[in-house]
Design a protein around this motif. Structure first.
Motif, PDB file in Angstrom:
ATOM      1  N   ALA B 101       0.831  -1.211   0.000  1.00 13.46           N
ATOM      2  CA  ALA B 101       0.000   0.000   0.000  1.00 13.46           C
ATOM      3  C   ALA B 101       0.864   1.259   0.000  1.00 13.46           C
ATOM      4  O   ALA B 101       0.582   2.237  -0.706  1.00 13.46           O
ATOM      5  N   MET B 102       1.950   1.237   0.792  1.00 14.56           N
ATOM      6  CA  MET B 102       2.844   2.398   0.832  1.00 14.56           C
ATOM      7  C   MET B 102       3.499   2.643  -0.522  1.00 14.56           C
ATOM      8  O   MET B 102       3.746   3.789  -0.912  1.00 14.56           O
ATOM      9  N   ALA B 103       3.783   1.550  -1.204  1.00 16.18           N
ATOM     10  CA  ALA B 103       4.403   1.695  -2.525  1.00 16.18           C
ATOM     11  C   ALA B 103       3.491   2.441  -3.492  1.00 16.18           C
ATOM     12  O   ALA B 103       3.934   2.989  -4.492  1.00 16.18           O
ATOM     13  N   ARG B 104       2.203   2.436  -3.177  1.00 15.62           N
ATOM     14  CA  ARG B 104       1.249   3.146  -4.030  1.00 15.62           C
ATOM     15  C   ARG B 104       0.844   4.497  -3.448  1.00 15.62           C
ATOM     16  O   ARG B 104      -0.101   5.128  -3.921  1.00 15.62           O
ATOM     17  N   GLY B 105       1.484   4.915  -2.371  1.00 17.36           N
ATOM     18  CA  GLY B 105       1.211   6.239  -1.820  1.00 17.36           C
ATOM     19  C   GLY B 105       0.139   6.278  -0.755  1.00 17.36           C
ATOM     20  O   GLY B 105      -0.283   7.356  -0.338  1.00 17.36           O
ATOM     21  N   CYS B 106      -0.268   5.133  -0.315  1.00 15.17           N
ATOM     22  CA  CYS B 106      -1.332   5.065   0.695  1.00 15.17           C
ATOM     23  C   CYS B 106      -0.850   5.647   2.030  1.00 15.17           C
ATOM     24  O   CYS B 106       0.273   5.376   2.456  1.00 15.17           O
ATOM     25  N   ARG B 107      -1.716   6.436   2.682  1.00  6.66           N
ATOM     26  CA  ARG B 107      -1.316   7.117   3.915  1.00  6.66           C
ATOM     27  C   ARG B 107      -1.653   6.369   5.191  1.00  6.66           C
ATOM     28  O   ARG B 107      -1.221   6.779   6.279  1.00  6.66           O
ATOM     29  N   GLY B 108      -2.482   5.324   5.093  1.00  7.97           N
ATOM     30  CA  GLY B 108      -2.835   4.593   6.299  1.00  7.97           C
ATOM     31  C   GLY B 108      -4.052   3.733   6.071  1.00  7.97           C
ATOM     32  O   GLY B 108      -4.584   3.670   4.958  1.00  7.97           O
ATOM     33  N   PHE B 126       3.505   3.416   9.202  1.00  8.38           N
ATOM     34  CA  PHE B 126       2.229   3.247   8.503  1.00  8.38           C
ATOM     35  C   PHE B 126       1.122   3.212   9.560  1.00  8.38           C
ATOM     36  O   PHE B 126       0.934   2.202  10.246  1.00  8.38           O
ATOM     37  N   PRO B 127       0.365   4.312   9.699  1.00  6.13           N
ATOM     38  CA  PRO B 127      -0.607   4.368  10.789  1.00  6.13           C
ATOM     39  C   PRO B 127      -1.872   3.574  10.481  1.00  6.13           C
ATOM     40  O   PRO B 127      -2.320   3.527   9.338  1.00  6.13           O
ATOM     41  N   VAL B 128      -2.426   2.969  11.530  1.00  6.98           N
ATOM     42  CA  VAL B 128      -3.662   2.187  11.408  1.00  6.98           C
ATOM     43  C   VAL B 128      -4.579   2.534  12.567  1.00  6.98           C
ATOM     44  O   VAL B 128      -4.136   2.639  13.709  1.00  6.98           O
ATOM     45  N   TRP B 129      -5.858   2.720  12.251  1.00  6.36           N
ATOM     46  CA  TRP B 129      -6.895   2.842  13.271  1.00  6.36           C
ATOM     47  C   TRP B 129      -7.758   1.601  13.146  1.00  6.36           C
ATOM     48  O   TRP B 129      -8.311   1.333  12.066  1.00  6.36           O
ATOM     49  N   SER B 130      -7.859   0.838  14.230  1.00  5.39           N
ATOM     50  CA  SER B 130      -8.544  -0.449  14.143  1.00  5.39           C
ATOM     51  C   SER B 130      -9.373  -0.712  15.388  1.00  5.39           C
ATOM     52  O   SER B 130      -9.241  -0.051  16.409  1.00  5.39           O
ATOM     53  N   LYS B 131     -10.207  -1.730  15.266  1.00  7.27           N
ATOM     54  CA  LYS B 131     -11.030  -2.197  16.377  1.00  7.27           C
ATOM     55  C   LYS B 131     -10.215  -3.085  17.305  1.00  7.27           C
ATOM     56  O   LYS B 131     -10.517  -3.211  18.479  1.00  7.27           O
ATOM     57  N   ALA B 132      -9.219  -3.757  16.748  1.00  9.44           N
ATOM     58  CA  ALA B 132      -8.443  -4.702  17.547  1.00  9.44           C
ATOM     59  C   ALA B 132      -7.065  -4.864  16.952  1.00  9.44           C
ATOM     60  O   ALA B 132      -6.853  -4.609  15.768  1.00  9.44           O
TER      61      ALA B 132
END
Lengths: 223, 223, 223, 223, 223, 223
Positions: B101-108, B126-132
């Motif tokens: 995902a980062m290779a494609r410019g994804c921010r998180g 690589f930031p993630v907001w998750s339930k678990a």
């Protein structure tokens, strides 16, 4: 209740240490996606990654007497694992017990209940994966057992099984399977290194894993 | 199920970036207190503050096949957003997918389920907001859809909507409203700066907001 | 509803400060394992350890009007404590209110609901123990009360009671008991120092606490 | 906030009534396994099975003012649906409001919050699906909206959409899709009748659905 | 811990019985929307509606010794109320204890933990409001207290306070306030009867409560 | 994954039936307070009391393919037990599967996930203990296993173990222990009958169990 099994078998130390390096996610995959403890088991601080042989404790709710008994059974590189006999989040364990456990070479605690003194435990570098941080004190009135099979956070664990724990949670590896699982985990790691490079270069998983044909066969439509 | 929408519209990049600077709480207030995802959506590490266009994934429980499909749809500054079709906390996403995902410019990533390899994701930034946080592995057997409207953690989200995420959680801004919301958010910020200074000097909100009269009218009694 | 009690009594500042140094677990034990707030009350950042007199707020769900009223009642070294009249996780409190509270000497916030702007609050060094981090905004339409007895996260708290809060959570000490509890907490600390040393040297709790005989009497069996 | 949409469109009454007869599970399957509200939405008594057009309410936490506003918008065979703007379990609705709603032909209530007077509601035969039974009273101080799109218990719902509710929970059918979904649901029912007979006679699903070959191909092993 | 208060004061029997007839929702409103226990306290069977004086038990987790002690303190029309000292859902109470409590005139049990033998309790007509139905057995090893102030399911309760319980949950009325609350509850009931008739006839709450003007003043818009 | 064990051993039918008559609470106590499944496992209707041999299913989240496979393995008086490989509340089971299972003599279902068609299941008299009632449909794409050891709702269960289920929940008895546990359960029942009579006559447990002396020794104070 009321039994202490004294001389449990353990996996080979080198295998245990190598499993720690693989980490939870890899080990879990290497044994066909089994052995994870529930996701509510969280580390009290980030960054720890350990493995060790489980010295198990089956304890009544709100009673930590058996922790003292279990500490005597610890050997170098073990991990204490406590499962209460009914749901409980009391703080069975704090800095004094950690001091005692560390003196015997214990690498950490996995507890399906609460822990306290987390500031001190963090300073001591004694990692804990727990269901709760809770200062609620316990008593020492009722027997439990040490080194018996338990279910902890949804996973069946036998004494001497290998626990692997890191920021992703906790995974159990059957003692008898440890060597084979390690082998598979390492193969997986070797395999992933190559994939990581390709993906970083911009190659898509769709192509790398050759998914396009099967997706189309299943009926995926692009619009 | 089984649909990939390919060329979604996105908001203007400059607006997106400016919304990130405002942060979740301000943006949420600026659009009349709407758009928040549920409070259980937590960041895997502190300090990240991002915004991006949502590339949405509707995925079956325990099946991450569509994540691979979605990554191909990512453009610079997008954010992946995954909503399972029924409650699930499996670890759909780890360091390999993040690399891709980062290779494609994804921010998180914003995911109403679990994430794994959080140590690596943290190291990669690589930031993630998750339930678990949960290492539970997934399969690749059942289709879902990409870039369809979803409900994620209680919020309705269309592909191309702007996601703003920071330590307070995640907020969605309708693509069409992004410019107006940004304007209001900036006005709010300008307004708050002055208030902050006054409050820091010891002036009370009761006086600054002229609340005393209305409180008295409502019947507030000092004893 | 609709009452503000203005001149509550507070415990002695020196006692309050000394209780902070003892910390939650020790204080909780020193008063016979009572006074803990529920384990879901977590700090927004690690490392804070404070104590202060409770200025209590009973607030309707989703309405933070009374926080403004309460801030006027704050004195040097107080702690704001908010209990909603029904379960709520809205973000009653953010950086502006913290600025105002700090200007009056407030040491922190304990809230059985949500908090927002946690990045700013962390940067300001204003500690909060809350049920949730949630940016959900509130209104200012309905009266509550300030400095009335409340139940917060399962603990009964009177205005002026001493709150002790650290990484383990939050504990309340009755104002009238503060001196006695401090004495017991210090005795406990003194006692623990010696124990810690022994345990670190390898002496077992089983021996140090002379547990073996009682365990045998209860029927513990070693196999 | 603060908007009441007055003349929403509704689906055809005959279609609505026929969907009620199909029930939640069948309707959910007929529309490709979509539209379910979260499983925590439970009926206050067993045995009710209804369908109706949604008159939606977006209400602040702990404030039921808009319920009064919404009742005026009810027409014969409608269902009230309330989604709070943040999580809340207060008892927005009791026997007086039910009396008023029934007087206008309302068939029931779906509420992502609490309900009270459940003994009276049961005696009146006014079915409710709710997140909680809770007597907590509400105020009438803050505006919300009526007949706007909402997310309720994880499902996106537009005013005039068809709600189907029974002992299995609640499912929403898009107004525009109601006729097609009904057709599919009936086809499904017709199909199931034959299957039920075969299964009752002892024929296995493995044979009836011809699963054995595919299971073997996937690698299922009998030992 | 370890205290039994023997001769607590109780409210007048006639007042208690009259409060039972009013029910939880009315009593709660009559005392300004206070006194409710948390919504997770559910009856083991529908239809019971009782009131009685609280004989309180503060018990350690997983230890029901104090229930036996408390039963001796019961008088005709009392209600047992148990609050564990830390969260617990063990089955402290079953049919034998109910038999003993009924023999002393006890009207029911309110327990912030578990109950078991619910089939027998239902057959006996002994109502229980509990956090859980759970057969988990308890021990009798550690002291608690009887007839001391407790916090139960979020409500502060003193021994001798009046508990009102029905299908809506449980509400506590301070002993000293019981007469006044009853008076207000009856006034409320009388008032509601007239309203119910009007609403049933089709008169809207908007008109009956004269809400239209205030709604317009707040800015409600009809579109 | 992907294994079906075909000819599991079962306990004696007469013993199984007798355990059903004892019920969950008695059986749990008879085996030293072990074997209970978590309290969230609730029956879909009141009054059922069954026992049977466990035919176990380990199923992926949201995939009920293995239920079809398991039904072929059912024999007269068996109970189906399903544990998902990660937390899931999808409705794996409804009236068609129940029809098929009943045709093979199955007595009920225990499922650590969801169930649907509960109105039909109730009418059919097919009892289910589940984590949720949820209509969410499942797919048939991924293998699991049948008759392998599982952990279900916190309890370790082997195929052929005896499940006892009633309004109190579910308890597992190891197949090899069934005869001994039955004996102890019956002894317990006989013993309880006499106690029940005494307690009904007004004799206190304090006296019947001779607790007063030990309570005094522990320091219980009457005031």
């Amino acid at each position: 209740m009321g039994v202490v099994v004294q001389n449990i078998e353990r996996a080979d130390r080198a295998i245990i240490d190598a499993l720690a390096e693989c980490g939870v996610a890899t080990v879990h995959e290497a044994q066909d996606r089994t052995g994870l403890l529930a996701s509510y088991m969280r580390p009290i601080y980030a960054g720890a990654r350990i493995a060790g042989s489980a010295v198990t404790i089956s304890a009544p709710p709100g009673d930590n007497w058996m922790v003292h008994v279990a500490i005597e059974q610890l050997r170098e590189s073990d991990i204490l694992l406590l499962a209460p006999t009914s749901p409980c989040e009391d703080g069975y364990f704090g800095d004094l017990l950690a001091t005692s456990a560390m003196a015997r070479g214990c690498r950490g605690l996995v507890i399906d209940a609460g822990v306290r003194d987390v500031r001190d435990l963090t300073a001591m570098g004694f990692p804990v994966w727990s269901k709760a941080v809770f200062a609620q004190g316990t008593v020492k009135n009722t027997l439990g057992s040490v080194n018996v099979p338990v279910v902890c956070a949804g996973a069946a664990i036998d004494p001497g099984d290998v626990l692997v724990a890191d920021d992703d949670g906790v995974c159990v590896v059957r003692r008898a399977d440890a060597a084979v699982v390690l082998e598979k985990a390492r193969a997986r790691e070797a395999n992933e290194a190559g994939k990581r490079e390709k993906l970083a270069s911009g190659i898509l998983g769709l192509d790398m894993y050759k998914m396009r044909e099967r997706l189309a066969a299943e009926g995926l439509k692009y619009v």
